[in-house]
Motif scaffolding. Structure first.
Motif, PDB file in Angstrom:
ATOM      1  N   ARG A  67       0.673  -1.378   0.094  1.00 10.54           N
ATOM      2  CA  ARG A  67      -0.049  -0.052  -0.169  1.00 10.54           C
ATOM      3  C   ARG A  67       0.343   1.736  -0.347  1.00 10.54           C
ATOM      4  N   ILE A  68       2.198   1.072   0.345  1.00 14.40           N
ATOM      5  CA  ILE A  68       3.038   2.222   0.570  1.00 14.40           C
ATOM      6  C   ILE A  68       3.513   2.457  -0.378  1.00 14.40           C
ATOM      7  N   PHE A  69       4.099   1.351  -1.069  1.00 12.16           N
ATOM      8  CA  PHE A  69       5.195   1.010  -1.547  1.00 12.16           C
ATOM      9  C   PHE A  69       4.826   0.991  -3.429  1.00 12.16           C
ATOM     10  N   GLY A  70       3.630   0.457  -3.677  1.00 15.66           N
ATOM     11  CA  GLY A  70       3.087  -0.136  -4.935  1.00 15.66           C
ATOM     12  C   GLY A  70       3.859  -1.984  -5.034  1.00 15.66           C
ATOM     13  N   GLU A  71       3.158  -1.980  -5.510  1.00 16.07           N
ATOM     14  CA  GLU A  71       3.731  -3.114  -6.856  1.00 16.07           C
ATOM     15  C   GLU A  71       4.936  -3.825  -7.821  1.00 16.07           C
ATOM     16  N   ASP A  72       4.870  -1.943  -8.487  1.00 17.83           N
ATOM     17  CA  ASP A  72       5.656  -1.849  -9.156  1.00 17.83           C
ATOM     18  C   ASP A  72       6.787  -1.498  -9.246  1.00 17.83           C
ATOM     19  N   GLY A  73       7.381  -1.063  -7.817  1.00 20.68           N
ATOM     20  CA  GLY A  73       8.618  -0.383  -7.676  1.00 20.68           C
ATOM     21  C   GLY A  73      10.013  -1.661  -7.580  1.00 20.68           C
ATOM     22  N   PRO A  74      10.638  -0.875  -7.420  1.00 14.95           N
ATOM     23  CA  PRO A  74      11.925  -1.408  -7.834  1.00 14.95           C
ATOM     24  C   PRO A  74      12.616  -2.428  -6.327  1.00 14.95           C
ATOM     25  N   HIS A  75      11.626  -2.947  -5.919  1.00 14.43           N
ATOM     26  CA  HIS A  75      11.485  -4.786  -5.241  1.00 14.43           C
ATOM     27  C   HIS A  75      10.340  -5.953  -5.314  1.00 14.43           C
ATOM     28  N   THR A  76      11.202  -6.381  -5.179  1.00 17.63           N
ATOM     29  CA  THR A  76       9.877  -7.726  -5.411  1.00 17.63           C
ATOM     30  C   THR A  76       9.763  -8.578  -4.198  1.00 17.63           C
ATOM     31  N   PHE A  77       8.878  -9.482  -3.773  1.00 18.29           N
ATOM     32  CA  PHE A  77       8.965 -10.153  -2.467  1.00 18.29           C
ATOM     33  C   PHE A  77       9.527 -11.463  -2.568  1.00 18.29           C
ATOM     34  N   ALA A 108       7.633 -15.618  11.622  1.00 10.42           N
ATOM     35  CA  ALA A 108       7.935 -15.448  10.180  1.00 10.42           C
ATOM     36  C   ALA A 108       8.550 -15.187   9.093  1.00 10.42           C
ATOM     37  N   GLU A 109       8.526 -14.855   8.110  1.00 15.59           N
ATOM     38  CA  GLU A 109       9.483 -13.915   7.552  1.00 15.59           C
ATOM     39  C   GLU A 109       8.727 -13.174   6.273  1.00 15.59           C
ATOM     40  N   VAL A 110       9.116 -12.102   5.579  1.00  9.36           N
ATOM     41  CA  VAL A 110       8.498 -11.273   5.089  1.00  9.36           C
ATOM     42  C   VAL A 110       9.933 -10.664   4.206  1.00  9.36           C
ATOM     43  N   THR A 111      10.536 -11.271   2.886  1.00  8.58           N
ATOM     44  CA  THR A 111      11.450 -10.179   1.972  1.00  8.58           C
ATOM     45  C   THR A 111      11.261  -9.614   1.324  1.00  8.58           C
ATOM     46  N   LEU A 112      11.771  -8.478   0.824  1.00  8.55           N
ATOM     47  CA  LEU A 112      11.649  -8.142  -0.255  1.00  8.55           C
ATOM     48  C   LEU A 112      13.581  -8.076  -0.627  1.00  8.55           C
ATOM     49  N   VAL A 113      13.142  -7.711  -1.953  1.00  9.64           N
ATOM     50  CA  VAL A 113      14.810  -7.935  -2.791  1.00  9.64           C
ATOM     51  C   VAL A 113      14.421  -6.638  -3.687  1.00  9.64           C
ATOM     52  N   GLU A 114      15.660  -6.043  -4.282  1.00  8.74           N
ATOM     53  CA  GLU A 114      15.994  -5.328  -5.318  1.00  8.74           C
ATOM     54  C   GLU A 114      15.997  -5.907  -5.952  1.00  8.74           C
ATOM     55  N   LYS A 115      15.383  -5.286  -7.224  1.00  2.78           N
ATOM     56  CA  LYS A 115      15.514  -5.563  -8.443  1.00  2.78           C
ATOM     57  C   LYS A 115      16.842  -5.294  -9.209  1.00  2.78           C
ATOM     58  N   ARG A 116      17.371  -5.971 -10.406  1.00  2.60           N
ATOM     59  CA  ARG A 116      18.651  -5.371 -10.187  1.00  2.60           C
ATOM     60  C   ARG A 116      18.751  -4.490 -11.201  1.00  2.60           C
ATOM     61  N   ASP A 117      19.753  -3.681 -11.068  1.00  2.00           N
ATOM     62  CA  ASP A 117      20.229  -2.323 -11.910  1.00  2.00           C
ATOM     63  C   ASP A 117      18.918  -0.987 -11.208  1.00  2.00           C
ATOM     64  N   GLY A 118      18.329  -1.440  -9.364  1.00  2.11           N
ATOM     65  CA  GLY A 118      17.806  -0.688  -9.773  1.00  2.11           C
ATOM     66  C   GLY A 118      17.935   0.277  -8.646  1.00  2.11           C
TER      67      GLY A 118
END
Length: 326
Positions: free
Chosen positions: A213-223, A244-254
């Motif tokens: 909700r804050i950062f959106g789903e189309d930003g430079p991260h994926t879950f 439990a875990e929630v992990t976000l990963v920066e997309k390449r060349d973000g």
């Protein structure tokens, strides 16, 4: 007839002053002990500063309650998610510090509500929208960017053009503290939160939904896949509670935009740890565990999990790992 006054009333006043001072020092000492007890498991508190790990006690800091920290984190995160510069974040934080002391108020002057004391009658939104920190911060920024050259204006001028306050100069006194908060949430600083470790339950789906909700789903991260990595492990700060875990990963060349968001996500998670049951957070070379190390971020390699299977601060490159008590 002698006019010498009885010295006893003055002595009594002096005694009362000394007793009052001793009581004050005792209270300060009590809260200091509470804060540092159990490695940070005393009274909850948060401190923002410009130091990356929070070890430099000479740097400027700003202390706040977990509620205030969570609201400040949301205000900063919304600005960062919109791709706005640090100056915009500082203006928004200083405005909310003046209007509500970073509390999501359900009252105010006339029909003013929320962090920014926005008024439904003036077209800011419904009461439900205005008392939603994500919405209220978002609409503040939307109005701010419509101010020509806002980033070059004095903070009081920029804030006043949005708020139309009766006391426009009042924003100025909050600029130094708002600058510290901006450095902590958006720059190279840190947010430390001490207090008891959460014992659960945290809801990973809620954390994920809030981040989207804050950062959106189309930003430079994926879950990352839910439940991957170290999920299910326990840490001393979590009192042996599985996670439990929630992990976000920066997309390449973000680039720097992704790095800036990662920092904001990590500090948002720490600031919201009390409310969301977050037991630990790892990002880059640092990590935070609830109820340990006086709420400070620690360098990688600084601790082990209770089962001895590894470093709880071990996020990989470009990862933000958020663990929740179950």
């Amino acid at each position: 007839m002698s006019e010498t006054r009885d010295p006893r009333p003055r002595r009594r006043r002096l005694l009362r002053a000394v007793v009052g001072l001793l009581v004050l020092l005792a209270v300060i000492g009590y809260f200091a002990v509470q804060r540092d007890s159990n490695g940070g498991g005393g009274a909850p508190f948060c401190v923002a500063g410009a130091d990356p790990v929070g070890e430099d006690e000479t740097s400027a800091t700003y202390e706040m309650s977990p509620e205030q920290a969570a609201n400040a984190a949301t205000i900063a995160a919304v600005g960062i998610a919109k791709g706005l510069p640090d100056r915009a974040v500082t203006i928004a934080l200083a405005t909310a510090m003046q209007e509500s002391a970073l509390r999501n108020l359900d009252h105010g002057d006339r029909d003013s509500l929320g962090l920014f004391q926005q008024r439904p009658s003036m077209g800011w939104g419904t009461p439900e929208q205005i008392t939603d920190p994500v919405y209220s911060a978002g609409i503040f920024y939307d109005h701010l960017v419509d101010v020509p050259g806002y980033s070059r204006l004095p903070l009081t001028v920029a804030a006043q053009k949005v708020q139309r306050s009766g006391f426009p100069q009042a924003y100025a006194k909050h600029e130094p503290d708002a600058t510290v908060l901006t450095a902590a949430f958006a720059g190279g600083g840190t947010v430390n939160c001490g207090g008891p470790a959460p014992t659960g339950p945290g809801d990973p789906q809620r954390v994920r939904a809030d981040l989207v909700r804050i950062f959106g789903e189309d930003g430079p991260h994926t879950f990352a896949a839910q439940g991957g990595g170290q999920a299910g492990r326990s840490v001393g700060g979590g009192q042996g509670t599985p996670e439990a875990e929630v992990t976000l990963v920066e997309k390449r060349d973000g680039g720097e935009a992704a790095t800036r968001r990662s920092r904001a996500m990590a500090h948002w998670a720490v600031a919201n740890s009390k409310e969301l049951g977050i037991s630990r957070v790892s990002y880059d070379r640092h990590g935070w565990i609830g109820g340990r190390d006086r709420g400070r971020w620690q360098d990688r390699g600084g601790a082990k999990t209770e089962d001895g299977k590894g470093d709880p601060y071990g996020a990989g490159p470009g990862e933000v790992r958020i663990f929740l008590a179950r």
